[in-house]
Scaffold this active site. Structure first.
Site, mmCIF file in Angstrom:
data_model
loop_
_atom_site.group_PDB
_atom_site.id
_atom_site.type_symbol
_atom_site.label_atom_id
_atom_site.label_comp_id
_atom_site.label_asym_id
_atom_site.label_seq_id
_atom_site.Cartn_x
_atom_site.Cartn_y
_atom_site.Cartn_z
ATOM 1 N N SER A 195 -12.573 47.515 -29.888
ATOM 2 C CA SER A 195 -12.261 46.770 -28.669
ATOM 3 C C SER A 195 -11.181 45.709 -28.902
ATOM 4 O O SER A 195 -10.046 46.044 -29.199
ATOM 5 C CB SER A 195 -13.553 46.173 -28.126
ATOM 6 O OG SER A 195 -13.326 45.590 -26.879
ATOM 7 N N ASP A 230 -9.368 48.480 -26.071
ATOM 8 C CA ASP A 230 -9.850 49.780 -25.587
ATOM 9 C C ASP A 230 -9.827 49.869 -24.061
ATOM 10 O O ASP A 230 -10.394 50.781 -23.476
ATOM 11 C CB ASP A 230 -11.221 50.130 -26.174
ATOM 12 C CG ASP A 230 -12.327 49.208 -25.728
ATOM 13 O OD1 ASP A 230 -12.023 48.074 -25.303
ATOM 14 O OD2 ASP A 230 -13.501 49.606 -25.805
ATOM 15 N N ASP A 245 -11.069 48.270 -21.491
ATOM 16 C CA ASP A 245 -12.147 48.087 -20.512
ATOM 17 C C ASP A 245 -12.087 46.705 -19.859
ATOM 18 O O ASP A 245 -12.710 46.481 -18.829
ATOM 19 C CB ASP A 245 -13.537 48.386 -21.107
ATOM 20 C CG ASP A 245 -13.862 47.584 -22.346
ATOM 21 O OD1 ASP A 245 -13.006 46.812 -22.819
ATOM 22 O OD2 ASP A 245 -15.001 47.736 -22.859
#
Ligand code: MG
Length: 458
Positions: A99, A244, A246
């Site tokens: 992430s 990532d 999100d």
């Protein structure tokens, strides 16, 4: 983080590659995950890190050894992989990503068949398999297979378009600057935006796992280049994603960068206008602004512990359709109950187009708060006792002890006091309608906390 008898942190397994997280370990974790799922089909994908293909192959070897069949999506944004879990009706996914962590890190996120990361109870099952070595290896003729999975990013982009007014946005011919930190955000958002008739300028737009452009955590202090670019090219909007993709952090046409709870409150406002009396889910770290909007537009606010998995699980349990975090996570249930950077971007553009207002104007119409932060050192072994004392001393006030202690005061000011999960410190976040009030709260509770810690050392 991999040294204790615990593999999973708040968002999966994380570690420095080839030091904590080695291919050998990844194979074993793969077997443990495969043993947990049993006979199953799982999607595997990864982010842009240099170590991601290596670790994906190691995890897949372990999954195959345990008898799991794999649909291998290769490089993709995390939310696109989560979305594919639902549309392909598979049993889950394993995503190789760290992430927002620096480039030397990588990690393993495990997703259940509902597209949401595993619950803590499910993670404990995998940890028990791993630490007790209860690995279940398949017989030679039952070893799993690997098939390539194509077109999931196209399907993901099409799915997002179903939730917004495409022609209304296209009419405006917006110019958007995208900063996806040289990672997987570049694979979906620019294409989505072009489909929406936007002119797209990218910075850090090439895939490069060394993350040369900026650190993959989209904190406002890391986004100066994005802010300057938005102003320089006269764009209507800037958006930055984490490693990532999100999480999304937005920049208005003047180059001002906003924390995620502010833009979330905007999405919340327009969601509640169309869907009054819906539940809104947010962690206690979010601004009171989110509660103000829920109150003003007839929504019901549900506070949770900090952490995206908790927000997703709470939304699922309560059948809530919208959630959000101050770090830029927006969970739009009609699409999927997980945070999704491209979906968040589409929602912001939809609001701009619908209202025919600039982002700076839309955000200036929300209630305003001033924020102050500080931290106090606290040895690990005193963290729990300190929290107990603090809870005792704040009895009678309007508090939530769901995660640390949050106190709301009559004048709409509040303070959150929370032990850090990774460092020997307590963090304090205060907000108030006036800056001096936020500072007063920080001063008062920093003192109080120091006294408690001193007395415990005594
Ligand atoms: Mg992320």
């Amino acid at each position: 983080m991999l040294t204790q008898r615990r593999l999973f942190g708040t968002n999966g397994i994380r570690g420095v590659v080839n030091k904590e997280l080695t291919p050998e370990l990844a194979v074993k974790i793969g077997v443990a995950i495969g043993t947990f799922f049993g006979k199953s089909t799982l999607i595997v994908g990864f982010d842009a890190r240099t170590s991601s293909p290596m670790l994906a192959k190691a995890v897949m070897a372990g999954l195959n050894a345990a008898g799991c069949d794999i649909l291998f999506a290769e490089m993709a944004p995390t939310p696109a992989l989560q979305y594919a879990v639902k549309t392909r009706k598979v049993d889950g996914a394993v995503i190789i990503t760290a992430s927002h962590n620096p480039p030397e890190y990588n990690g393993i996120k495990v997703v259940w068949k509902d597209g949401i990361e595993l619950s803590r109870e499910q993670e404990i099952k995998i940890e028990n398999i791993f630490f007790n070595k209860n690995f279940r290896l398949a017989e030679w003729h039952k070893i799993g297979t690997v098939q390539k999975l194509h077109e999931i990013i196209d399907e993901y982009i099409e799915a997002i378009k179903n939730h917004i007014d495409i022609s209304q946005i296209a009419e405006k011919k917006y110019h958007v600057v995208v900063d996806a930190a040289n990672s997987v955000g570049n694979l979906a958002a620019p294409r989505l935006l072009r489909d929406l008739g936007c002119k797209v300028t990218t910075i850090n737009g090439n895939i490069d796992g060394t993350f040369p452009g900026r650190t993959p955590e989209p904190r406002p202090e890391h986004l100066r280049e994005l802010s300057l670019t938005v102003k320089a090219v006269g764009a209507d909007l800037g958006v930055a994603y984490d490693g990532d993709a999100d999480r999304a952090i937005f920049v208005d046409e003047k180059g001002e960068i906003y924390w995620g709870d502010k833009t979330f409150a905007l999405v919340e406002k327009f969601f509640l206008k169309d869907n009054p009396s819906e539940k809104i889910v947010t962690p206690v770290s979010s601004s009171t602004l989110v509660k103000d909007i829920a109150d003003a537009y007839g929504g019901e606010l549900v506070w949770t512990k900090v952490g995206s998995v908790t927000v997703s699980q709470t939304m699922k349990k309560l059948k809530a359709k919208l959630g959000g975090e101050e770090n830029g996570g927006i969970f739009y249930g009609p699409h999927q109950s997980v945070r999704d950077g491209a979906m968040a971007t589409a929602l912001i553009l939809d609001i701009m187009a619908k209202t025919n207002k600039k982002l700076s104007k839309l955000l200036s119409e929300l209630p305003k708060y001033f924020i102050e932060k500080s931290k106090v050192e606290c040895p690990e072994e005193l963290k729990t006792k300190t929290l107990e004392k603090l809870i005792e001393q704040t009895k009678g006030l309007n508090t939530s002890t769901i995660d640390g202690v949050k106190i709301w005061f009559e004048d709409k000011s509040s303070i959150l006091i929370r032990p850090s999960g990774t460092e020997p410190i307590y963090r304090l976040y205060a907000e108030a309608k006036k800056p001096e009030k936020a500072q007063q709260l920080i001063n008062r509770y920093t003192e109080k906390l120091k006294k408690i810690i001193e007395s415990l050392k005594g």
